[in-house]
Design a protein around this motif. Structure first.
Motif, short mmCIF file in Angstrom:
data_model
loop_
_atom_site.label_atom_id
_atom_site.label_comp_id
_atom_site.label_asym_id
_atom_site.label_seq_id
_atom_site.Cartn_x
_atom_site.Cartn_y
_atom_site.Cartn_z
N LYS A 67 9.41 38.89 39.74
CA LYS A 67 9.24 37.45 40.02
C LYS A 67 10.44 36.86 40.75
O LYS A 67 10.34 35.81 41.38
CB LYS A 67 8.97 36.69 38.73
CG LYS A 67 10.14 36.55 37.79
CD LYS A 67 9.76 35.67 36.61
CE LYS A 67 10.96 35.46 35.67
NZ LYS A 67 10.61 34.56 34.55
N HIS A 68 11.59 37.55 40.67
CA HIS A 68 12.77 37.14 41.43
C HIS A 68 12.95 37.98 42.69
O HIS A 68 13.98 37.90 43.36
CB HIS A 68 14.02 37.23 40.56
CG HIS A 68 14.07 36.21 39.49
ND1 HIS A 68 14.60 36.46 38.24
CD2 HIS A 68 13.63 34.92 39.45
CE1 HIS A 68 14.50 35.36 37.49
NE2 HIS A 68 13.91 34.43 38.20
N GLY A 69 11.95 38.81 42.99
CA GLY A 69 11.97 39.55 44.24
C GLY A 69 12.73 40.86 44.19
O GLY A 69 13.11 41.38 45.25
N THR A 70 12.95 41.43 43.00
CA THR A 70 13.78 42.62 42.88
C THR A 70 12.98 43.79 42.33
O THR A 70 12.29 43.65 41.31
CB THR A 70 14.98 42.36 41.96
OG1 THR A 70 15.77 41.31 42.50
CG2 THR A 70 15.86 43.60 41.83
N VAL A 71 13.10 44.94 43.00
CA VAL A 71 12.58 46.21 42.48
C VAL A 71 13.68 47.25 42.64
O VAL A 71 14.61 47.08 43.44
CB VAL A 71 11.30 46.67 43.22
CG1 VAL A 71 10.19 45.64 43.09
CG2 VAL A 71 11.59 46.98 44.68
N THR A 72 13.58 48.32 41.87
CA THR A 72 14.53 49.42 41.98
C THR A 72 13.80 50.64 42.49
O THR A 72 12.82 51.09 41.89
CB THR A 72 15.18 49.73 40.62
OG1 THR A 72 15.89 48.57 40.19
CG2 THR A 72 16.17 50.89 40.75
N VAL A 73 14.25 51.15 43.62
CA VAL A 73 13.64 52.33 44.24
C VAL A 73 14.49 53.55 43.90
O VAL A 73 15.73 53.53 44.09
CB VAL A 73 13.55 52.16 45.77
CG1 VAL A 73 12.93 53.40 46.41
CG2 VAL A 73 12.72 50.92 46.12
N HIS A 77 16.70 60.73 42.76
CA HIS A 77 17.19 60.40 41.42
C HIS A 77 18.31 59.37 41.42
O HIS A 77 18.98 59.17 40.41
CB HIS A 77 17.66 61.67 40.68
CG HIS A 77 16.63 62.75 40.63
ND1 HIS A 77 15.49 62.67 39.88
CD2 HIS A 77 16.56 63.95 41.29
CE1 HIS A 77 14.77 63.75 40.05
NE2 HIS A 77 15.39 64.55 40.89
N GLN A 78 18.53 58.70 42.57
CA GLN A 78 19.54 57.66 42.67
C GLN A 78 18.86 56.30 42.80
O GLN A 78 17.98 56.12 43.62
CB GLN A 78 20.44 57.91 43.90
CG GLN A 78 21.22 59.20 43.87
CD GLN A 78 22.30 59.17 42.82
OE1 GLN A 78 22.93 58.15 42.58
NE2 GLN A 78 22.54 60.31 42.17
N PRO A 79 19.28 55.30 41.98
CA PRO A 79 18.64 53.98 42.06
C PRO A 79 19.21 53.13 43.18
O PRO A 79 20.42 53.11 43.42
CB PRO A 79 18.96 53.37 40.69
CG PRO A 79 20.28 53.99 40.32
CD PRO A 79 20.28 55.39 40.90
N VAL A 80 18.33 52.43 43.88
CA VAL A 80 18.74 51.43 44.87
C VAL A 80 17.96 50.16 44.55
O VAL A 80 16.73 50.15 44.58
CB VAL A 80 18.45 51.88 46.31
CG1 VAL A 80 18.89 50.79 47.29
CG2 VAL A 80 19.14 53.20 46.63
N GLU A 81 18.68 49.09 44.23
CA GLU A 81 18.02 47.82 43.92
C GLU A 81 17.72 47.09 45.22
O GLU A 81 18.61 46.87 46.04
CB GLU A 81 18.93 46.98 43.02
CG GLU A 81 18.22 45.84 42.32
CD GLU A 81 19.09 45.18 41.27
OE1 GLU A 81 19.83 44.24 41.64
OE2 GLU A 81 19.03 45.60 40.10
N VAL A 82 16.46 46.72 45.41
CA VAL A 82 16.01 46.08 46.65
C VAL A 82 15.52 44.68 46.29
O VAL A 82 14.63 44.51 45.44
CB VAL A 82 14.88 46.88 47.32
CG1 VAL A 82 14.45 46.20 48.62
CG2 VAL A 82 15.32 48.32 47.58
N THR A 83 16.10 43.67 46.95
CA THR A 83 15.75 42.28 46.66
C THR A 83 15.39 41.55 47.95
O THR A 83 16.09 41.67 48.97
CB THR A 83 16.92 41.55 45.98
OG1 THR A 83 17.27 42.23 44.77
CG2 THR A 83 16.57 40.11 45.67
N THR A 84 14.31 40.80 47.89
CA THR A 84 13.90 39.99 49.03
C THR A 84 14.89 38.85 49.25
O THR A 84 15.37 38.23 48.29
CB THR A 84 12.49 39.42 48.77
OG1 THR A 84 11.58 40.50 48.57
CG2 THR A 84 12.01 38.58 49.95
N PHE A 85 15.19 38.55 50.54
CA PHE A 85 16.03 37.39 50.85
C PHE A 85 15.48 36.19 50.08
O PHE A 85 14.28 35.91 50.10
CB PHE A 85 15.98 37.03 52.33
CG PHE A 85 16.49 38.08 53.28
CD1 PHE A 85 17.38 39.06 52.88
CD2 PHE A 85 16.08 38.06 54.62
CE1 PHE A 85 17.86 40.01 53.78
CE2 PHE A 85 16.54 39.00 55.52
CZ PHE A 85 17.42 39.98 55.11
#
Length: 451
Positions: A67-73, A77-85
């Motif tokens: 709901k805040h535009g954030t997912v973790t890809v 096996h390495q996490p990258v947090e992706v957030t919409t502007f």
């Protein structure tokens, strides 16, 4: 040019393959520009959350804060947090935005962030986006709020401690207007959970710039730990001290190894002094009983901050013992080890060295050799008789039961006497002589304790 690890580069490349803009952002950019290896890599993008999910439909994706535009890809096996502007709505609780609105420009997203050094983004093709002078502040070693400091702190009171943590971690200064705002808005820390305060506090204490933070912002630390307030400016009028209680505390923290629990002990070790202050006939100040009171205060403080039990227990022991007069005999050192444990004794040497470093020249000259001698004795004792508690003895309760004793307090007293005689080196640390001595002791016990 920044070097991106493969998992972060993969996320940028895939988002751009689908026609979106994407940048690594925040702490990873800051640390990379400082020549440090980032722990985490975060990405911001103009892709909406559902578009990010589609772009990574073949990857393992965790809906961290959708709901805040954030997912973790997860990539290799390495996490990258992706957030919409995004831009944030009002912060009615002074901690979290009531709502967020997605936007199309990275500069709008960067404008909502806390400090300029955290408000930079990078893309290998587009280069560095630095709309608020973050790179200049890195060069100046300055922590500065993005935009108006009062607004940033009213949005999230935790940022007050984050500013101190970043300044301590990197040994930076805090820009003047940001520093004034921190002091002015410190009451906002009342809206922050104890757990988050404790995490930030430990981070501040572990930094190389901790001394400047403790001396520069005592009122902030007194806001989160009110027991600090009486120590600020409290004089210590005797030849052993050259600072007031709080200044002494600050220098002692900075002198300790950069270990969070140990520096926490140094922060708390003298908080009992103001309440135990007295003045002798010679006009010198005394603080009799302050370690015992300080240990109880440390326990109360750490319970309030939701400390883990191991940290709390160790801090209480070390604060209580920090003013100890070291044993000068092997038997005395063995008993100390048996009472508080080998690891706590070892840490107690670090505590006393740090404490002494914040004393007067007179105190350092008088006491440094005693600490060195005690440490050599400690090392010698560890290399000799390896029994510091009844659990370490070569005989146990089962052996005494075989001699006719029943479990109970009398059995414990027999084992403790055997331990004491062995530590005094009047009894060999061997099973047969110890059992023979146990028979002698048992024979002296009243009949009802030795059926």
């Amino acid at each position: 040019m920044m070097r991106l690890p493969q998992h972060a580069a993969t996320v940028l490349e895939r988002l751009e393959h689908f026609g979106f803009e994407a940048y690594v952002v925040g702490g990873c950019v800051r640390d990379s520009l400082m020549g440090r290896t980032p722990k985490d890599w975060d990405v911001c993008t103009n892709a909406l959350p559902e578009e990010v999910l589609r772009a990574f439909r073949k990857f393992h994706v965790i809906k961290t804060g959708l709901k805040h535009g954030t997912v973790t890809v997860m990539v290799d096996h390495q996490p990258v947090e992706v957030t919409t502007f995004r831009i944030d709505g009002a912060y009615t609780d002074n901690r979290h935005p009531d709502s967020v609105n997605f936007v199309s420009r990275v500069e709008e997203d960067l404008a909502r962030r806390d400090f300029t050094i955290n408000a930079m983004a990078y893309n290998p093709r587009r280069g560095l986006v630095d709309a608020f002078g973050g790179r200049e502040d890195l060069a100046a070693r300055a922590i500065r709020c993005v935009g108006e400091p009062d607004e940033r702190f009213h949005e999230d009171g935790l940022r007050i401690l984050r500013a101190l943590r970043f300044a301590s971690r990197y040994d930076f200064n805090i820009e003047t207007e940001t520093a004034h705002s921190i002091r002015r808005n410190r009451h906002l820390l009342a809206n922050v959970s104890a757990e988050r305060i404790f995490t930030e506090l430990k981070g501040i204490l572990a930094g190389e710039g901790v001394l400047s933070m403790l001396l520069g912002f005592p009122e902030v630390f007194a806001t989160i730990i009110p027991e600090i307030q009486p120590a600020i400016g409290f004089p210590q009028k005797n030849p052993y001290h050259c600072f007031d209680v709080w200044t002494h505390t600050a220098y002692a923290v900075a002198a300790a190894p950069a270990d969070e629990p140990l520096r926490l002990v140094m922060l708390l070790h003298d908080l009992g002094k103001p309440a135990r202050h007295s003045v002798g006939d010679d006009g010198r100040a005394h603080f009799y009983g302050h370690p015992e009171l300080g240990a109880q205060m440390a326990k109360d403080i750490l319970l309030r901050l939701k400390s883990d039990n191991a940290t709390l227990d160790r801090a209480v022991v070390l604060v209580r013992e920090h003013d100890i007069v070291w044993p000068t005999t092997p038997a005395g050192m063995r008993r100390l080890i048996g009472r508080i444990g080998e690891e706590n004794v070892r840490l107690l040497f670090d505590v006393q060295r740090a404490d002494l470093a914040a004393h007067s020249d007179f105190a350092r000259e008088k006491n440094a050799e005693g600490i060195r001698a005690a440490f050599l004795l400690f090392e010698d004792v560890l290399d000799s008789i390896p029994a510091f508690t009844v659990k370490d003895l070569p005989v146990n309760g089962a052996d005494l039961m075989a001699l006719g004793m029943q479990p109970g307090p009398a059995m414990r007293r027999v084992l403790e006497q055997l331990l004491q005689e062995m530590q005094d080196e009047t009894l060999p640390a061997q099973g047969e002589p110890m059992l023979a001595r146990a028979r002698e002791i048992i024979a002296t016990l009243p009949p009802n304790t030795n059926p």
